[in-house]
Motif scaffolding. Structure first.
Motif, PDB file in Angstrom:
ATOM      1  N   ARG A 257      -1.470  16.494  -0.750  1.00  0.00           N
ATOM      2  CA  ARG A 257      -0.766  17.937  -0.301  1.00  0.00           C
ATOM      3  C   ARG A 257      -1.878  19.012  -0.749  1.00  0.00           C
ATOM      4  N   LEU A 258      -2.728  18.348  -1.134  1.00  0.00           N
ATOM      5  CA  LEU A 258      -3.459  19.465  -1.932  1.00  0.00           C
ATOM      6  C   LEU A 258      -5.033  19.624  -1.548  1.00  0.00           C
ATOM      7  N   GLY A 259      -4.672  19.206  -0.400  1.00  0.00           N
ATOM      8  CA  GLY A 259      -5.863  19.293   0.571  1.00  0.00           C
ATOM      9  C   GLY A 259      -6.770  18.018   0.733  1.00  0.00           C
ATOM     10  N   LEU A 260      -6.967  16.875   0.404  1.00  0.00           N
ATOM     11  CA  LEU A 260      -8.036  15.512   0.842  1.00  0.00           C
ATOM     12  C   LEU A 260      -7.323  15.334   2.333  1.00  0.00           C
ATOM     13  N   HIS A 261      -8.544  15.036   3.217  1.00  0.00           N
ATOM     14  CA  HIS A 261      -8.454  15.826   4.818  1.00  0.00           C
ATOM     15  C   HIS A 261      -9.456  14.198   5.143  1.00  0.00           C
ATOM     16  N   SER A 262      -9.290  13.129   4.536  1.00  0.00           N
ATOM     17  CA  SER A 262     -10.815  12.234   4.570  1.00  0.00           C
ATOM     18  C   SER A 262     -10.392  11.595   5.180  1.00  0.00           C
ATOM     19  N   ASP A 263     -11.285  10.287   5.749  1.00  0.00           N
ATOM     20  CA  ASP A 263     -10.860   9.163   6.439  1.00  0.00           C
ATOM     21  C   ASP A 263     -10.366   8.523   5.863  1.00  0.00           C
ATOM     22  N   ILE A 264      -8.656   7.745   6.152  1.00  0.00           N
ATOM     23  CA  ILE A 264      -8.295   6.630   4.737  1.00  0.00           C
ATOM     24  C   ILE A 264      -8.549   5.424   5.307  1.00  0.00           C
ATOM     25  N   VAL A 265      -9.168   3.875   4.333  1.00  0.00           N
ATOM     26  CA  VAL A 265      -9.281   3.245   4.695  1.00  0.00           C
ATOM     27  C   VAL A 265      -8.764   2.189   4.197  1.00  0.00           C
ATOM     28  N   CYS A 266      -8.033   1.041   4.597  1.00  0.00           N
ATOM     29  CA  CYS A 266      -7.332   0.612   3.742  1.00  0.00           C
ATOM     30  C   CYS A 266      -7.305  -1.051   4.294  1.00  0.00           C
ATOM     31  N   GLY A 267      -6.457  -2.340   4.539  1.00  0.00           N
ATOM     32  CA  GLY A 267      -7.039  -3.169   4.978  1.00  0.00           C
ATOM     33  C   GLY A 267      -5.931  -3.720   5.328  1.00  0.00           C
ATOM     34  N   GLU A 268      -5.551  -4.916   6.147  1.00  0.00           N
ATOM     35  CA  GLU A 268      -4.616  -5.350   7.343  1.00  0.00           C
ATOM     36  C   GLU A 268      -3.411  -5.591   6.544  1.00  0.00           C
ATOM     37  N   ASN A 269      -2.527  -5.529   7.568  1.00  0.00           N
ATOM     38  CA  ASN A 269      -0.659  -5.943   6.964  1.00  0.00           C
ATOM     39  C   ASN A 269      -0.250  -4.329   5.395  1.00  0.00           C
ATOM     40  N   PHE A 270      -1.551  -3.342   5.179  1.00  0.00           N
ATOM     41  CA  PHE A 270      -1.712  -2.356   4.132  1.00  0.00           C
ATOM     42  C   PHE A 270      -0.043  -1.716   4.470  1.00  0.00           C
ATOM     43  N   PHE A 271       0.533  -1.649   5.336  1.00  0.00           N
ATOM     44  CA  PHE A 271       2.502  -1.264   5.645  1.00  0.00           C
ATOM     45  C   PHE A 271       3.392  -2.040   4.998  1.00  0.00           C
ATOM     46  N   ASP A 272       2.798  -3.664   4.893  1.00  0.00           N
ATOM     47  CA  ASP A 272       4.346  -4.211   4.562  1.00  0.00           C
ATOM     48  C   ASP A 272       4.775  -3.718   3.210  1.00  0.00           C
ATOM     49  N   GLU A 273       6.084  -3.591   3.283  1.00  0.00           N
ATOM     50  CA  GLU A 273       6.766  -3.789   1.871  1.00  0.00           C
ATOM     51  C   GLU A 273       6.315  -4.184   1.185  1.00  0.00           C
ATOM     52  N   LYS A 274       6.000  -4.004  -0.297  1.00  0.00           N
ATOM     53  CA  LYS A 274       5.797  -4.605  -1.796  1.00  0.00           C
ATOM     54  C   LYS A 274       6.712  -4.481  -2.748  1.00  0.00           C
ATOM     55  N   TYR A 275       6.932  -5.425  -3.103  1.00  0.00           N
ATOM     56  CA  TYR A 275       8.113  -5.826  -4.468  1.00  0.00           C
ATOM     57  C   TYR A 275       7.954  -7.040  -5.287  1.00  0.00           C
ATOM     58  N   ARG A 276       8.406  -6.333  -6.558  1.00  0.00           N
ATOM     59  CA  ARG A 276       8.067  -7.700  -7.316  1.00  0.00           C
ATOM     60  C   ARG A 276       9.695  -8.737  -8.368  1.00  0.00           C
TER      61      ARG A 276
ATOM     62  N   THR B 104      11.564  -4.850  -7.959  1.00  0.00           N
ATOM     63  CA  THR B 104      11.714  -3.952  -8.326  1.00  0.00           C
ATOM     64  C   THR B 104      10.026  -3.365  -7.011  1.00  0.00           C
ATOM     65  N   ASP B 105      10.764  -2.409  -6.383  1.00  0.00           N
ATOM     66  CA  ASP B 105       9.402  -1.281  -5.608  1.00  0.00           C
ATOM     67  C   ASP B 105       8.095  -1.212  -5.723  1.00  0.00           C
ATOM     68  N   LEU B 106       6.701  -1.513  -5.171  1.00  0.00           N
ATOM     69  CA  LEU B 106       5.737  -1.904  -5.524  1.00  0.00           C
ATOM     70  C   LEU B 106       5.086  -0.440  -4.851  1.00  0.00           C
ATOM     71  N   GLY B 107       5.581  -0.617  -3.754  1.00  0.00           N
ATOM     72  CA  GLY B 107       5.205   0.699  -3.304  1.00  0.00           C
ATOM     73  C   GLY B 107       4.922   2.168  -3.107  1.00  0.00           C
ATOM     74  N   CYS B 108       4.719   2.919  -2.282  1.00  0.00           N
ATOM     75  CA  CYS B 108       4.226   4.029  -2.456  1.00  0.00           C
ATOM     76  C   CYS B 108       5.583   4.909  -1.586  1.00  0.00           C
ATOM     77  N   GLY B 109       5.939   4.285  -1.040  1.00  0.00           N
ATOM     78  CA  GLY B 109       7.027   4.561   0.209  1.00  0.00           C
ATOM     79  C   GLY B 109       6.122   5.891   1.560  1.00  0.00           C
ATOM     80  N   LEU B 110       4.983   5.491   1.309  1.00  0.00           N
ATOM     81  CA  LEU B 110       4.237   6.342   2.038  1.00  0.00           C
ATOM     82  C   LEU B 110       3.662   5.734   3.600  1.00  0.00           C
ATOM     83  N   THR B 111       4.015   6.036   4.876  1.00  0.00           N
ATOM     84  CA  THR B 111       3.872   5.602   5.995  1.00  0.00           C
ATOM     85  C   THR B 111       2.967   5.502   6.760  1.00  0.00           C
TER      86      THR B 111
END
Length: 279
Positions: A78-97, A106-113
């Motif tokens: 929202r503040l202007g970050l426009h860089s490439d984003i590097v993540c690992g494999e299966n990064f978008f798996d839903e994470k819980y505790r 408890t949902d541990l994710g950030c909600g970003l797709t």
């Protein structure tokens, strides 16, 4: 080269915030690499006080998809970050505790797709075994799990289809930075869920002509027993680590078995605002 702690659980400066989260800024080869984004917008408030704006970031690297490492990304976009984003494999798996009450989580994710992250104009780059970011900086993933005593807590889960299963943290990545006349390499970690020794041994295998000089970041020993702490300290010494700059989820390494860590290895905490210089 310079490594700045933008935010972590404790602060080293009165005008900087602390939170349960972690974010580093690595300056290497004329590039600014953001490693993790803390839990909230607080990371950007600290960054501004340190003379760093979202638009200044060349590459954003996300160590794994937990809110305390990715939560500040929403504000950054929202503040202007426009860089490439590097993540690992299966990064978008839903994470819980798992909670104490059976069947509650408890949902541990950030909600970003993936779509949300792609709106910033940069590319999403996935790191497998190794991904070169600059001339001397790499993202590293797919860690070998040779040390069985570095077990991942069974409280960490991911949703696979409709079934909760133990999270193997296939998405976890770290940074490896080459530097110095001695052909050294430093490793920067987020939480080290696969095990800090497993991760460092993997980096050493991937860079056989480099000497492991330091590790910086979270090494997730805050809930570890005395035996695991002892084995970790012993393994790090055998790996030749000279400096351990710990924070976030590492626990207090200066107590208990950590009294032995000082033999041939220097340890210190990196708080919000603290800086490392190396070349």
């Amino acid at each position: 080269m310079r490594l700045v702690t933008l935010i972590e659980n404790e602060t080293g400066r009165r005008n900087l915030k602390a939170e349960h989260g972690l974010s580093f800024l690595l300056e290497a080869d004329g590039k600014r690499i953001l490693f993790d984004t803390g839990s909230s917008q607080a990371v950007w408030e600290n960054a501004e006080k340190l003379g760093i704006l979202p638009a200044d970031i060349d590459v954003t690297v996300l160590s794994h998809n937990h809110y305390d490492h990715v939560g500040g990304l929403v504000s950054g976009l929202r503040l202007g970050l426009h860089s490439d984003i590097v993540c690992g494999e299966n990064f978008f798996d839903e994470k819980y505790r798992a909670k104490e009450c059976q069947g509650a989580y408890t949902d541990l994710g950030c909600g970003l797709t993936r779509k949300d992250m792609g709106k910033n104009g940069g590319k999403i780059r996935v790191c497998g075994e190794i991904l070169q970011l600059t001339d001397h900086c790499y993202a590293v993933g797919r860690f070998k799990r040779a040390n069985k005593w570095e077990e991942i807590s069974n409280k960490f889960l991911r949703l696979s289809g409709k079934v909760m299963e133990p999270d193997p943290f296939e998405d976890e990545i770290c940074l490896a930075v080459e530097f110095g006349r001695e052909k050294s390499i430093g490793v920067i970690t987020g939480c080290s869920h696969p095990g800090i020794v497993n991760m460092l041994e993997t980096v050493r295998e991937r860079f056989p002509d480099r000497r492991l000089a330091f590790a910086a970041g979270g090494i997730h020993l805050k809930d570890a027993g005395e035996e695991r702490r002892r084995l970790t300290a012993e393994a790090l010494r055998q790996l030749g680590i000279r400096h351990l700059w710990f924070n976030h989820c590492s626990g207090d390494l200066l107590e208990g078995a950590a009294a032995d860590w000082g033999a041939g290895m220097q340890t210190a905490r990196l708080r919000s605002g603290d800086c490392l210089l190396f070349d």
